[in-house]
Scaffold this active site. Structure first.
Site, PDB file in Angstrom:
ATOM      1  CB  CYS A  55      -2.149   6.210   3.296  1.00 25.34           C
ATOM      2  SG  CYS A  55      -0.552   5.711   3.863  1.00 25.34           S
ATOM      3  CD  GLU A  57      -1.826   2.257   2.148  1.00 27.91           C
ATOM      4  OE1 GLU A  57      -1.485   3.364   1.686  1.00 27.91           O
ATOM      5  OE2 GLU A  57      -1.986   1.900   3.374  1.00 27.91           O
TER       6      GLU A  57
END
Length: 544
Positions: A327, A293
């Site tokens: 994020c 990720e």
């Protein structure tokens, strides 16, 4: 040994404590912070049963108070990476054979330890080491890691229950073996929960792990290792190395038994890792699993029918909680001209109330960014914006000060063109860029949102018009792995919103779901014929 078809406890999302004035959790956390600030600790590497101290000590300080000394971590070298791999592979022999319910019990115990006796210590470590306020620490280093551990146990049993059909005289079954080799977990600074889950998820499935936390998260990573050891994770199953990335990579990515990587970090680093693995592919025992990720340039798209106050609140929270270092943080927003002035006034009013400072003062909404390198990068974008007056306007904020801590004031930029640099590049700080469009250009602006960024992690649509919601949901189908309707694009909850994105944001293997655990097993199909044939012939061979 007695056997059974065991049913694990049903996971329920860990309740988020309020830390309101007068609450017992507030008093306990304040005490834990005071105790942590009052001592200087040495953090070792954890390899097998050993705690390894070296002569290369690195200073640890709170980002919001960089003159204060929390302790030191002991940096290792290539020899420690080799030792960790050897230790892990030795531990793998017994760990891979251990009954699944024993593995489940260990990580369920780890969850309960964090929920109980370690909660304040882990939250305090996250607050001081990563400059998170009490609420952001609670939803991360308490609730989310607890949820990861408990829900992963449940998902593991659901995966094991997925079995093939059998025909008459045959019993077919699938066994879910751990990968053949070791898994390398590289974890980021911004979420203690991610730092714990990336090594724990493969380990739960019977794998052994080499874990390299970010240096800026080592302070809370040390508490996680204490939890894992007390929970009963056998020595060598999770080994925490404190080694520079390229040094660790040189050893690990050239090792025959490298079986997979569990990564959260920058897209640039992940691209380099993938390329290195590809170049070395012929040397591995098996094709490594690559799970990552990475970056994001997360958006909020507003329609002319949006609720202005709800939109403003989502932008404030989505862009500036944890200093925009998520994020999933809202980094760019597209607002129709009929709403912009009202939304702007709501946001400015909120920012005038928001306090910035150290985490020890619970009234501070905004704290420091993680380190000087990050501060300098964020500040450079703001300083450039001040020069680009023809292309962008600073609506709010714009002040940066690193004299005491790495403080960047929440900043709102108004871009005059849809390809201005802060609408396109990942900044990873408290900077939100707004682009105002004409309401009749909604469809055109959806295309801009979809094509401006190489990332596809999170995004949201604000609208009261249901047709507009459907239109945006379809137009942005590939623009975000986690898509929100009338909400900020942050705050995914384990078991409710499996998290991950595609494009430049990663492999979209959804941490906190069964999809992620599938990557850490290598299934074996077993067919058992109950009564074996004893004649090679078939009926079609008969002449009449």
């Amino acid at each position: 040994m007695p056997k059974g078809v065991f049913k694990v406890p049903n996971p329920i999302n860990e309740p988020v404590k309020s830390y309101a004035p007068g609450s017992p959790e507030r008093a306990e956390l304040k005490k834990a912070i005071e105790q942590a600030r009052a001592q200087v600790i040495d953090i070792p590497q954890y390899i097998g049963k050993e705690t390894i101290f070296t002569d290369n000590k690195k200073k640890l300080s709170p980002p919001h108070d960089h003159q204060h000394l929390l302790g030191y971590f002991h940096e290792g070298d290539a020899s420690h990476v080799h030792l960790a791999i050897e230790t892990a592979l030795e531990a793998r022999i017994s760990w891979a054979k251990l009954n699944w319910e024993q593995r489940a019990a260990i990580f369920l115990k780890a969850a309960d330890l964090i929920a109980g006796p370690y909660r304040a210590e882990l939250n305090a470590a996250t607050m001081l080491g990563q400059s998170k306020n009490a609420y952001q620490a609670e939803i991360d280093s308490a609730c989310e890691i607890i949820d990861f551990l408990r829900f992963n146990v449940k998902y593991m049993t659901e995966l094991y229950e997925q079995q093939p059909d059998s025909s008459p005289g045959v019993w077919n079954r699938l066994e879910y073996r751990p990968l053949e080799g070791f898994v390398f977990a590289i974890t980021p600074f911004n979420f203690t929960a991610i730092a714990g889950n990336l090594p724990a998820a493969p380990a739960l499935m019977g794998n052994v792990v080499i874990w390299k936390p970010a240096y800026t998260q080592v302070y809370s990573a040390n508490v996680l290792m204490k939890v894992f050891r007390e929970a009963g994770v056998p020595h060598g199953v999770i080994n925490m190395i404190l080694v520079d990335g390229p040094v660790a990579g040189e050893v690990i990515f050239n090792h025959r038994d490298f079986a997979g990587i569990h990564f959260t970090g920058s897209t640039r680093v992940f691209n380099t890792i993938w390329k290195t693995i590809g170049e070395n592919i012929a040397s591995y025992r098996s094709f490594p699993r690559i799970v990552g990720e990475t970056g994001g340039k997360d958006f909020v798209m507003a329609h002319a029918s949006s609720d202005p106050k709800a939109l403003a609140t989502a932008l404030i929270r989505g862009a500036f909680e944890y200093q925009g270092q998520k994020c999933s943080a809202a980094s760019r927003a597209y607002i129709p001209s009929n709403l912009w002035e009202e939304v702007k006034q709501y946001m400015i009013a909120d920012l005038e109330e928001i306090k910035m400072g150290g985490v020890e003062n619970f009234s501070n909404f905004v704290n420091a960014v993680i380190d000087e390198k990050s501060f300098d990068k964020i500040a450079s974008y703001i300083e450039q914006a001040k020069k680009d007056r023809a292309e962008v306007e600073i609506v709010a904020g714009g002040t940066c000060d690193k004299s005491v801590g790495y403080f960047v004031e929440p900043t709102i930029l108004l871009a005059k063109k849809p390809d201005y640099v802060t609408l396109c590049e990942e900044i990873f700080g408290p900077v939100l860029t707004i682009y105002v469009y004409e309401p009749e250009k909604f469809e055109e602006t959806l295309s801009i949102v979809d094509n401006t960024s190489p990332y596809a992690l999170t995004g949201s649509i604000f609208a009261q018009d249901r047709y507009a919601i459907e239109q945006a949901t379809e137009a942005l189908v590939n623009a975000a792995g986690n898509f929100y309707i009338n909400d900020k694009p942050t705050g995914a909850v384990v078991g409710q919103q499996p998290f991950g994105g595609a494009r430049g944001s990663g492999t979209n293997d959804k941490a906190g779901s069964i999809l992620n655990l599938i990557r850490w097993v290598s299934p074996r199909t077993i067919k058992e014929t109950l009564v074996s044939p004893k004649n090679y012939t078939y009926p079609f061979l008969l002449e009449s």
